[in-house]
Design a protein around this motif. Structure first.
Motif, PDB file in Angstrom:
ATOM      1  N   HIS A  20     -48.150 -11.780  86.362  1.00 58.85           N
ATOM      2  CA  HIS A  20     -46.748 -12.109  86.635  1.00 58.85           C
ATOM      3  C   HIS A  20     -46.251 -13.163  85.656  1.00 58.85           C
ATOM      4  CE1 HIS A  20     -49.030 -14.840  89.219  1.00 58.85           C
ATOM      5  NE2 HIS A  20     -49.349 -13.824  89.961  1.00 58.85           N
ATOM      6  N   PRO A  21     -45.989 -12.725  84.418  1.00 67.24           N
ATOM      7  CA  PRO A  21     -45.518 -13.665  83.396  1.00 67.24           C
ATOM      8  C   PRO A  21     -44.143 -14.257  83.698  1.00 67.24           C
ATOM      9  CG  PRO A  21     -45.376 -11.411  82.609  1.00 67.24           C
ATOM     10  CD  PRO A  21     -46.108 -11.365  83.924  1.00 67.24           C
ATOM     11  N   GLU A  22     -43.388 -13.595  84.578  1.00 66.37           N
ATOM     12  CA  GLU A  22     -42.053 -14.099  84.915  1.00 66.37           C
ATOM     13  C   GLU A  22     -42.109 -15.456  85.605  1.00 66.37           C
ATOM     14  OE1 GLU A  22     -43.602 -11.940  88.448  1.00 66.37           O
ATOM     15  OE2 GLU A  22     -43.507 -11.432  86.333  1.00 66.37           O
ATOM     16  N   ALA A  23     -43.276 -15.854  86.095  1.00 66.90           N
ATOM     17  CA  ALA A  23     -43.436 -17.160  86.745  1.00 66.90           C
ATOM     18  C   ALA A  23     -43.421 -18.294  85.727  1.00 66.90           C
ATOM     19  CB  ALA A  23     -44.734 -17.188  87.553  1.00 66.90           C
ATOM     20  N   GLY A  24     -43.484 -17.967  84.444  1.00 67.67           N
ATOM     21  CA  GLY A  24     -43.492 -18.997  83.413  1.00 67.67           C
ATOM     22  C   GLY A  24     -44.875 -19.600  83.239  1.00 67.67           C
ATOM     23  N   GLU A  25     -44.911 -20.799  82.699  1.00 63.42           N
ATOM     24  CA  GLU A  25     -46.189 -21.453  82.453  1.00 63.42           C
ATOM     25  C   GLU A  25     -46.712 -22.123  83.723  1.00 63.42           C
ATOM     26  OE1 GLU A  25     -46.724 -23.876  79.075  1.00 63.42           O
ATOM     27  OE2 GLU A  25     -46.348 -22.214  77.706  1.00 63.42           O
ATOM     28  N   VAL A  26     -47.925 -21.741  84.080  1.00 65.15           N
ATOM     29  CA  VAL A  26     -48.635 -22.292  85.235  1.00 65.15           C
ATOM     30  C   VAL A  26     -50.074 -22.551  84.788  1.00 65.15           C
ATOM     31  CG1 VAL A  26     -47.177 -21.111  86.940  1.00 65.15           C
ATOM     32  CG2 VAL A  26     -49.223 -19.982  86.077  1.00 65.15           C
ATOM     33  N   ASP A  27     -50.877 -23.141  85.639  1.00 61.17           N
ATOM     34  CA  ASP A  27     -52.289 -23.321  85.311  1.00 61.17           C
ATOM     35  C   ASP A  27     -52.951 -21.953  85.265  1.00 61.17           C
ATOM     36  OD1 ASP A  27     -52.104 -26.053  85.129  1.00 61.17           O
ATOM     37  OD2 ASP A  27     -52.770 -26.410  87.179  1.00 61.17           O
ATOM     38  N   THR A  28     -53.593 -21.650  84.135  1.00 60.81           N
ATOM     39  CA  THR A  28     -54.255 -20.364  83.950  1.00 60.81           C
ATOM     40  C   THR A  28     -55.613 -20.569  83.294  1.00 60.81           C
ATOM     41  OG1 THR A  28     -53.270 -20.021  81.762  1.00 60.81           O
ATOM     42  CG2 THR A  28     -52.077 -19.089  83.643  1.00 60.81           C
ATOM     43  N   THR A  29     -56.416 -19.522  83.337  1.00 63.38           N
ATOM     44  CA  THR A  29     -57.708 -19.509  82.655  1.00 63.38           C
ATOM     45  C   THR A  29     -57.864 -18.162  81.961  1.00 63.38           C
ATOM     46  OG1 THR A  29     -60.065 -19.995  82.915  1.00 63.38           O
ATOM     47  CG2 THR A  29     -59.052 -18.631  84.619  1.00 63.38           C
ATOM     48  N   ILE A  44     -56.439 -13.284  77.467  1.00 58.60           N
ATOM     49  CA  ILE A  44     -55.711 -12.747  78.617  1.00 58.60           C
ATOM     50  C   ILE A  44     -55.907 -13.765  79.735  1.00 58.60           C
ATOM     51  CG2 ILE A  44     -55.485 -10.840  80.245  1.00 58.60           C
ATOM     52  CD1 ILE A  44     -54.885 -10.105  77.294  1.00 58.60           C
ATOM     53  N   ARG A  45     -54.804 -14.337  80.216  1.00 59.14           N
ATOM     54  CA  ARG A  45     -54.875 -15.456  81.144  1.00 59.14           C
ATOM     55  C   ARG A  45     -54.463 -15.045  82.554  1.00 59.14           C
ATOM     56  NH1 ARG A  45     -55.999 -19.610  78.003  1.00 59.14           N
ATOM     57  NH2 ARG A  45     -55.785 -21.102  79.699  1.00 59.14           N
ATOM     58  N   ALA A  46     -55.076 -15.664  83.542  1.00 56.00           N
ATOM     59  CA  ALA A  46     -54.753 -15.414  84.950  1.00 56.00           C
ATOM     60  C   ALA A  46     -54.565 -16.743  85.672  1.00 56.00           C
ATOM     61  CB  ALA A  46     -55.857 -14.612  85.617  1.00 56.00           C
ATOM     62  N   CYS A  47     -53.653 -16.764  86.643  1.00 51.68           N
ATOM     63  CA  CYS A  47     -53.387 -17.967  87.433  1.00 51.68           C
ATOM     64  C   CYS A  47     -54.425 -18.110  88.552  1.00 51.68           C
ATOM     65  CB  CYS A  47     -51.971 -17.923  88.003  1.00 51.68           C
ATOM     66  SG  CYS A  47     -51.735 -16.667  89.276  1.00 51.68           S
ATOM     67  N   GLN A  48     -54.337 -19.196  89.264  1.00 52.13           N
ATOM     68  CA  GLN A  48     -55.308 -19.479  90.321  1.00 52.13           C
ATOM     69  C   GLN A  48     -55.283 -18.430  91.427  1.00 52.13           C
ATOM     70  OE1 GLN A  48     -54.795 -23.583  91.513  1.00 52.13           O
ATOM     71  NE2 GLN A  48     -55.486 -24.330  89.523  1.00 52.13           N
ATOM     72  N   ALA A  49     -54.096 -18.012  91.851  1.00 55.28           N
ATOM     73  CA  ALA A  49     -54.006 -16.997  92.905  1.00 55.28           C
ATOM     74  C   ALA A  49     -54.638 -15.685  92.446  1.00 55.28           C
ATOM     75  CB  ALA A  49     -52.551 -16.775  93.313  1.00 55.28           C
ATOM     76  N   CYS A  50     -54.406 -15.322  91.204  1.00 59.71           N
ATOM     77  CA  CYS A  50     -54.971 -14.074  90.681  1.00 59.71           C
ATOM     78  C   CYS A  50     -56.483 -14.175  90.531  1.00 59.71           C
ATOM     79  CB  CYS A  50     -54.315 -13.691  89.364  1.00 59.71           C
ATOM     80  SG  CYS A  50     -52.616 -13.117  89.581  1.00 59.71           S
ATOM     81  N   ILE A  51     -56.967 -15.335  90.112  1.00 61.32           N
ATOM     82  CA  ILE A  51     -58.419 -15.523  90.002  1.00 61.32           C
ATOM     83  C   ILE A  51     -59.071 -15.338  91.363  1.00 61.32           C
ATOM     84  CG2 ILE A  51     -60.227 -17.279  89.648  1.00 61.32           C
ATOM     85  CD1 ILE A  51     -59.246 -15.999  87.052  1.00 61.32           C
TER      86      ILE A  51
END
Length: 78
Positions: A20-29, A44-51
């Motif tokens: 969900h790139p529309e969320a903008g910059e968030v903490d990702t890994t 390829i980065r994923a946010c905490q919820a996606c992880i």
């Protein structure tokens, strides 16, 4: 392992989540790397919820396959 412990296995940096790139910059890994034709490496980065969702899916797949589940490898095959 609880959610915070699982998230602690990753290195976090601000970026856009691939789901969900529309969320903008968030903490990702970084969960995977793509090598471009030009030789560059793109993470390829994923946010905490996606992880956490990816880890839960891997846990279920490991149980179905009868193999040990090891957290901390959300983008990797079992």
């Amino acid at each position: 392992m609880d959610s915070q412990q699982i998230l602690g296995l990753y290195t976090w940096k601000r970026g856009a989540c691939f789901r969900h790139p529309e969320a903008g910059e968030v903490d990702t890994t970084v969960v995977q790397e793509l090598h471009t034709r030009g030789g560059d490496v793109e993470g390829i980065r994923a946010c905490q919820a996606c992880i956490l969702a990816m880890e839960e899916r891997r846990r279920g797949l490991a149980a179905e396959a009868g193999v040990a589940y090891e957290p901390g490898h959300a983008g990797a095959p079992l």
